[in-house]
Design a protein around this motif. Sequence first.
Motif, short mmCIF file in Angstrom:
data_model
loop_
_atom_site.label_atom_id
_atom_site.label_comp_id
_atom_site.label_asym_id
_atom_site.label_seq_id
_atom_site.Cartn_x
_atom_site.Cartn_y
_atom_site.Cartn_z
N GLY A 43 11.87 -18.80 -13.01
CA GLY A 43 10.85 -18.00 -13.66
C GLY A 43 9.64 -18.04 -12.75
N LYS A 44 8.88 -16.96 -12.72
CA LYS A 44 7.84 -16.82 -11.70
C LYS A 44 6.83 -17.98 -11.70
N GLY A 45 6.32 -18.32 -12.87
CA GLY A 45 5.34 -19.40 -12.93
C GLY A 45 5.93 -20.75 -12.57
N VAL A 46 7.19 -20.98 -12.93
CA VAL A 46 7.86 -22.23 -12.59
C VAL A 46 8.04 -22.32 -11.07
N ASN A 47 8.47 -21.21 -10.45
CA ASN A 47 8.62 -21.19 -8.99
C ASN A 47 7.30 -21.45 -8.29
#
Length: 319
Positions: A43-47
Motif C-alpha cells: 500500500g502506498k503509505g506503507v511502502n
Amino acid sequence: MQNKGKRIVTVTMNPAIDLACTVPGFAAGAVNRVAGYQSDAAGKGVNIAGLLRKFDLPVTVSGFLGTENARIFEKRFADLGMTDEFVRVPGETRIGIKVLDPESKSTTDINFPGLAPDAKHMDRLAEIIEQLSIEAGIVVIAGSLPVGVAPDSVGRLIRIIKDQGAKAVVDTSGPALAAAVEAGPWLIKPNDAELAELVGRPMDSLDDMVAEARRMNASGIATVAVSLGARGAVFVEDGQAMLSQPPKIEAVSTVGAGDAMIGGLVAGMALGLPLKERVRMATALSAATVMQAGPALHDLNTAKTLEPRIAITTFQGGG
C-alpha cells in the motif's frame, strides 16, 4: 544518517498484500508457470514508511487494516521499527496480484476487493491523526480510498493535520485528489494524466504543467511534483521549477516507483535538504525501485550510485 526532525506519519486507507509473480511469456487463457514470487505488506503509505525507515527517520503508520490477515503487516511494522496506529476493520485487507513478464516487459494487475470501513472507523482514524499531528512534522496521505469512504475524507484529514501545525503530503488521484487540493496540502504528486484530469484540460507541454503548478503554489500548495514515468518528473516550489530525468535503466517493474519518489521528497524535507537535492534523491530512489521486483527497496545503495547520473533542467521565469 541520523534523524534530527520530528516524527513522520503515513496514512494508508486502502493497503494491500502485494503478491508479485514473475511469469516469463505470460498469456491469458493459458497455463502459466511462475518462475519466482514474493509477498509484501504494501500500500502506498506503507511502502513510503518503509523507505523512510532506511533514512533512520521515526515513522508511525496508520489507516485501515483488516483483522483477518493483519499479521503480515504487523510483522513488517515490528521488523522495521514503525509505530502501528492502524484502525482495525473486520474482514481481510485486499490482495493485489502483479504478474511480471520479463519477456514482454509488462505487468498485469489482478486486484481483489478491499475493506469497507464505516463512519465510526473513519471517525476513529480522524481522532488518531489529530493526536499524531500534534507531534508530527509531516503526515503523508497516500493511495486510493476503500469502498464507501467519501473523497472528502482526504480533505477532512488535511484540515485536521494543518490545524495541528503539521505538513500534509498527498499522493492520490481522481475525486480524492480534487478534494485534497481544495483543502490545500503542503505537497501533491499527480502524474501528468492526473494533473490534466484535475484541471479539466490537456497538459500539452512541460511549460503548461509548470504554469499550472505555479498557480497551485500561489493558492497555498507549497510543492507540486508531476511524475512523467520514464521521462522523469517536474517539480515546482517557491518560484523554482525543474525537470528531473533518470538515466536509461533496465526496467523490471514500475511497482512502487511513485511511492519511492514521495518517500525521497519527504525524507529530504525531514532532513532539511534544498529542493534540488530532494529532487535528485527522489528521482534516484524512484529509478532504483524500477530496477527490481517488488515495491520495497532492499537498501539505498543503488539509488546513491544513480544520483550523479540524474539530469536536472531548470525552467526559467517566475511564478
